[in-house]
Design a protein around this motif. Structure first.
Motif, PDB file in Angstrom:
ATOM      1  N   GLN A  81      37.723  17.380   4.773  1.00 34.32           N
ATOM      2  CA  GLN A  81      38.975  17.913   5.026  1.00 34.32           C
ATOM      3  C   GLN A  81      39.078  19.574   5.333  1.00 34.32           C
ATOM      4  OE1 GLN A  81      41.467  15.894   5.785  1.00 34.32           O
ATOM      5  NE2 GLN A  81      42.446  17.861   7.065  1.00 34.32           N
ATOM      6  N   MET A  82      39.651  19.613   6.673  1.00 28.59           N
ATOM      7  CA  MET A  82      39.426  21.204   7.379  1.00 28.59           C
ATOM      8  C   MET A  82      40.496  21.433   7.854  1.00 28.59           C
ATOM      9  SD  MET A  82      35.669  21.819   8.585  1.00 28.59           S
ATOM     10  CE  MET A  82      36.278  20.777  10.065  1.00 28.59           C
ATOM     11  N   ASN A  83      41.522  22.149   6.737  1.00 26.87           N
ATOM     12  CA  ASN A  83      42.874  22.477   7.232  1.00 26.87           C
ATOM     13  C   ASN A  83      42.319  24.579   7.672  1.00 26.87           C
ATOM     14  OD1 ASN A  83      43.767  20.013   6.916  1.00 26.87           O
ATOM     15  ND2 ASN A  83      44.211  20.892   4.941  1.00 26.87           N
ATOM     16  N   GLU A  84      43.763  24.561   7.770  1.00 30.74           N
ATOM     17  CA  GLU A  84      43.737  26.349   8.962  1.00 30.74           C
ATOM     18  C   GLU A  84      42.358  26.657   9.286  1.00 30.74           C
ATOM     19  OE1 GLU A  84      46.513  26.439   5.051  1.00 30.74           O
ATOM     20  OE2 GLU A  84      45.468  28.402   5.260  1.00 30.74           O
ATOM     21  N   LEU A  85      42.151  26.180  10.697  1.00 31.06           N
ATOM     22  CA  LEU A  85      40.780  26.153  10.614  1.00 31.06           C
ATOM     23  C   LEU A  85      40.904  27.079  11.822  1.00 31.06           C
ATOM     24  CD1 LEU A  85      40.099  22.674  11.628  1.00 31.06           C
ATOM     25  CD2 LEU A  85      38.411  24.635  10.341  1.00 31.06           C
ATOM     26  N   LYS A  86      40.142  28.263  11.623  1.00 27.41           N
ATOM     27  CA  LYS A  86      39.761  29.468  12.511  1.00 27.41           C
ATOM     28  C   LYS A  86      39.160  29.635  13.614  1.00 27.41           C
ATOM     29  CE  LYS A  86      40.917  32.106   7.720  1.00 27.41           C
ATOM     30  NZ  LYS A  86      40.393  32.893   7.064  1.00 27.41           N
ATOM     31  N   PRO A  87      38.979  30.239  13.997  1.00 27.44           N
ATOM     32  CA  PRO A  87      37.628  30.567  15.409  1.00 27.44           C
ATOM     33  C   PRO A  87      35.996  30.463  14.524  1.00 27.44           C
ATOM     34  CG  PRO A  87      39.943  31.377  16.615  1.00 27.44           C
ATOM     35  CD  PRO A  87      39.728  31.124  14.324  1.00 27.44           C
ATOM     36  N   GLU A  88      36.487  31.676  13.729  1.00 30.03           N
ATOM     37  CA  GLU A  88      35.246  31.636  12.831  1.00 30.03           C
ATOM     38  C   GLU A  88      34.445  30.291  12.243  1.00 30.03           C
ATOM     39  OE1 GLU A  88      38.325  33.211  12.548  1.00 30.03           O
ATOM     40  OE2 GLU A  88      38.475  34.148  10.238  1.00 30.03           O
ATOM     41  N   ASP A  89      35.269  29.488  12.352  1.00 24.79           N
ATOM     42  CA  ASP A  89      34.488  28.526  11.298  1.00 24.79           C
ATOM     43  C   ASP A  89      33.359  27.370  12.427  1.00 24.79           C
ATOM     44  OD1 ASP A  89      37.628  27.543   9.942  1.00 24.79           O
ATOM     45  OD2 ASP A  89      35.725  28.617   8.869  1.00 24.79           O
ATOM     46  N   THR A  90      34.131  27.648  13.856  1.00 28.77           N
ATOM     47  CA  THR A  90      33.080  27.153  15.200  1.00 28.77           C
ATOM     48  C   THR A  90      31.753  26.968  14.567  1.00 28.77           C
ATOM     49  OG1 THR A  90      34.367  27.889  16.814  1.00 28.77           O
ATOM     50  CG2 THR A  90      32.845  27.278  17.282  1.00 28.77           C
ATOM     51  N   GLY A  91      31.153  25.829  14.753  1.00 29.64           N
ATOM     52  CA  GLY A  91      29.703  25.569  14.625  1.00 29.64           C
ATOM     53  C   GLY A  91      29.402  24.245  14.288  1.00 29.64           C
ATOM     54  N   VAL A  92      27.916  23.883  14.643  1.00 25.81           N
ATOM     55  CA  VAL A  92      27.703  22.351  13.753  1.00 25.81           C
ATOM     56  C   VAL A  92      27.629  22.614  13.040  1.00 25.81           C
ATOM     57  CG1 VAL A  92      25.663  21.184  13.928  1.00 25.81           C
ATOM     58  CG2 VAL A  92      26.122  22.505  16.093  1.00 25.81           C
ATOM     59  N   TYR A  93      28.248  21.396  11.692  1.00 30.23           N
ATOM     60  CA  TYR A  93      28.400  20.899  10.433  1.00 30.23           C
ATOM     61  C   TYR A  93      27.624  19.904  10.381  1.00 30.23           C
ATOM     62  CZ  TYR A  93      32.754  24.214  10.137  1.00 30.23           C
ATOM     63  OH  TYR A  93      33.218  25.022   9.819  1.00 30.23           O
ATOM     64  N   LEU A  94      26.864  20.197   9.162  1.00 28.63           N
ATOM     65  CA  LEU A  94      26.010  19.496   9.016  1.00 28.63           C
ATOM     66  C   LEU A  94      26.004  19.159   7.407  1.00 28.63           C
ATOM     67  CD1 LEU A  94      23.684  21.734  10.783  1.00 28.63           C
ATOM     68  CD2 LEU A  94      22.361  19.821  10.925  1.00 28.63           C
ATOM     69  N   CYS A  95      25.403  17.309   7.328  1.00 27.78           N
ATOM     70  CA  CYS A  95      25.715  17.113   5.631  1.00 27.78           C
ATOM     71  C   CYS A  95      24.153  16.963   5.446  1.00 27.78           C
ATOM     72  CB  CYS A  95      26.162  15.653   5.447  1.00 27.78           C
ATOM     73  SG  CYS A  95      25.757  13.847   6.398  1.00 27.78           S
ATOM     74  N   ALA A  96      24.636  16.921   4.359  1.00 29.09           N
ATOM     75  CA  ALA A  96      23.068  16.713   3.284  1.00 29.09           C
ATOM     76  C   ALA A  96      23.036  15.930   1.380  1.00 29.09           C
ATOM     77  CB  ALA A  96      21.950  17.906   2.836  1.00 29.09           C
ATOM     78  N   ALA A  97      21.977  16.234   1.502  1.00 29.50           N
ATOM     79  CA  ALA A  97      21.988  15.382   0.042  1.00 29.50           C
ATOM     80  C   ALA A  97      20.882  15.295  -0.694  1.00 29.50           C
ATOM     81  CB  ALA A  97      22.487  13.588   0.490  1.00 29.50           C
ATOM     82  N   TRP A  98      20.645  15.086  -1.876  1.00 24.28           N
ATOM     83  CA  TRP A  98      19.530  15.891  -2.636  1.00 24.28           C
ATOM     84  C   TRP A  98      19.346  14.207  -3.653  1.00 24.28           C
ATOM     85  CZ3 TRP A  98      22.107  19.269  -0.577  1.00 24.28           C
ATOM     86  CH2 TRP A  98      21.506  20.854   0.231  1.00 24.28           C
ATOM     87  N   TYR A  99      18.460  13.662  -3.511  1.00 24.19           N
ATOM     88  CA  TYR A  99      18.158  12.417  -4.113  1.00 24.19           C
ATOM     89  C   TYR A  99      17.146  13.275  -5.281  1.00 24.19           C
ATOM     90  CZ  TYR A  99      16.466   8.126  -6.235  1.00 24.19           C
ATOM     91  OH  TYR A  99      16.183   7.240  -6.785  1.00 24.19           O
ATOM     92  N   GLU A 100      17.117  13.247  -7.071  1.00 17.84           N
ATOM     93  CA  GLU A 100      15.822  13.623  -7.656  1.00 17.84           C
ATOM     94  C   GLU A 100      15.889  12.423  -8.502  1.00 17.84           C
ATOM     95  OE1 GLU A 100      16.689  17.148  -9.450  1.00 17.84           O
ATOM     96  OE2 GLU A 100      14.971  16.868 -10.272  1.00 17.84           O
ATOM     97  N   THR A 101      14.437  12.370  -9.165  1.00 19.53           N
ATOM     98  CA  THR A 101      13.612  11.436 -10.328  1.00 19.53           C
ATOM     99  C   THR A 101      13.264  12.317 -11.377  1.00 19.53           C
ATOM    100  OG1 THR A 101      12.070  10.199  -9.642  1.00 19.53           O
ATOM    101  CG2 THR A 101      13.826   9.581  -8.552  1.00 19.53           C
ATOM    102  N   ASP A 102      12.650  11.425 -12.348  1.00 19.75           N
ATOM    103  CA  ASP A 102      11.133  12.323 -12.954  1.00 19.75           C
ATOM    104  C   ASP A 102      10.501  12.852 -12.132  1.00 19.75           C
ATOM    105  OD1 ASP A 102      12.709  10.427 -16.031  1.00 19.75           O
ATOM    106  OD2 ASP A 102      13.262  12.375 -15.356  1.00 19.75           O
TER     107      ASP A 102
END
Length: 119
Positions: A81-102
């Motif tokens: 959730q992005m509020n009070e957005l500013k011009p400097e917030d412009t860009g491509v937003y990417l999500c990432a996830a990490w998965y780890e086992t032993d």
């Protein structure tokens, strides 16, 4: 292969709000952490926020107090959730996830969603 798909980007005026979603093709409960990054033209990718599988949140200083990261493991989706957005917030937003086992660890990335904030 896990797929992450972002949505919710768009064009908004400064001071406005957007809610980004990151939908995963598999159960996200074991992903730790999940994160949002952003990349502006000509700039390096930067970390925006992270959330652990226990729900612990961390934010970059430049979004603290304006953005909120969350996850819904029942829907296999993470949000920003992005509020009070500013011009400097412009860009491509990417999500990432990490998965780890032993035995191994891996990370997954989405393709990104464009956020443009006009002044």
């Amino acid at each position: 292969q896990v797929r992450l798909v972002e949505s919710g980007g768009g064009l908004v005026q400064a001071g406005g709000s957007l809610r980004l979603s990151c939908a995963a093709s598999s159960n996200i409960a074991s992903f730790n952490p999940m994160a949002w990054y952003r990349q502006a033209p000509g700039k390096q990718r930067e970390l925006v926020a992270t959330i652990s599988n226990a729900g612990t949140e961390h934010y970059a200083s430049f979004v603290k107090g304006r953005f909120t990261i969350s996850r819904d493991n029942t829907k296999n989706t993470m949000y920003l959730q992005m509020n009070e957005l500013k011009p400097e917030d412009t860009g491509v937003y990417l999500c990432a996830a990490w998965y780890e086992t032993d035995y191994y660890e891996t990370d997954y990335w989405g393709q990104g969603t464009q956020v443009t904030v006009s002044s």
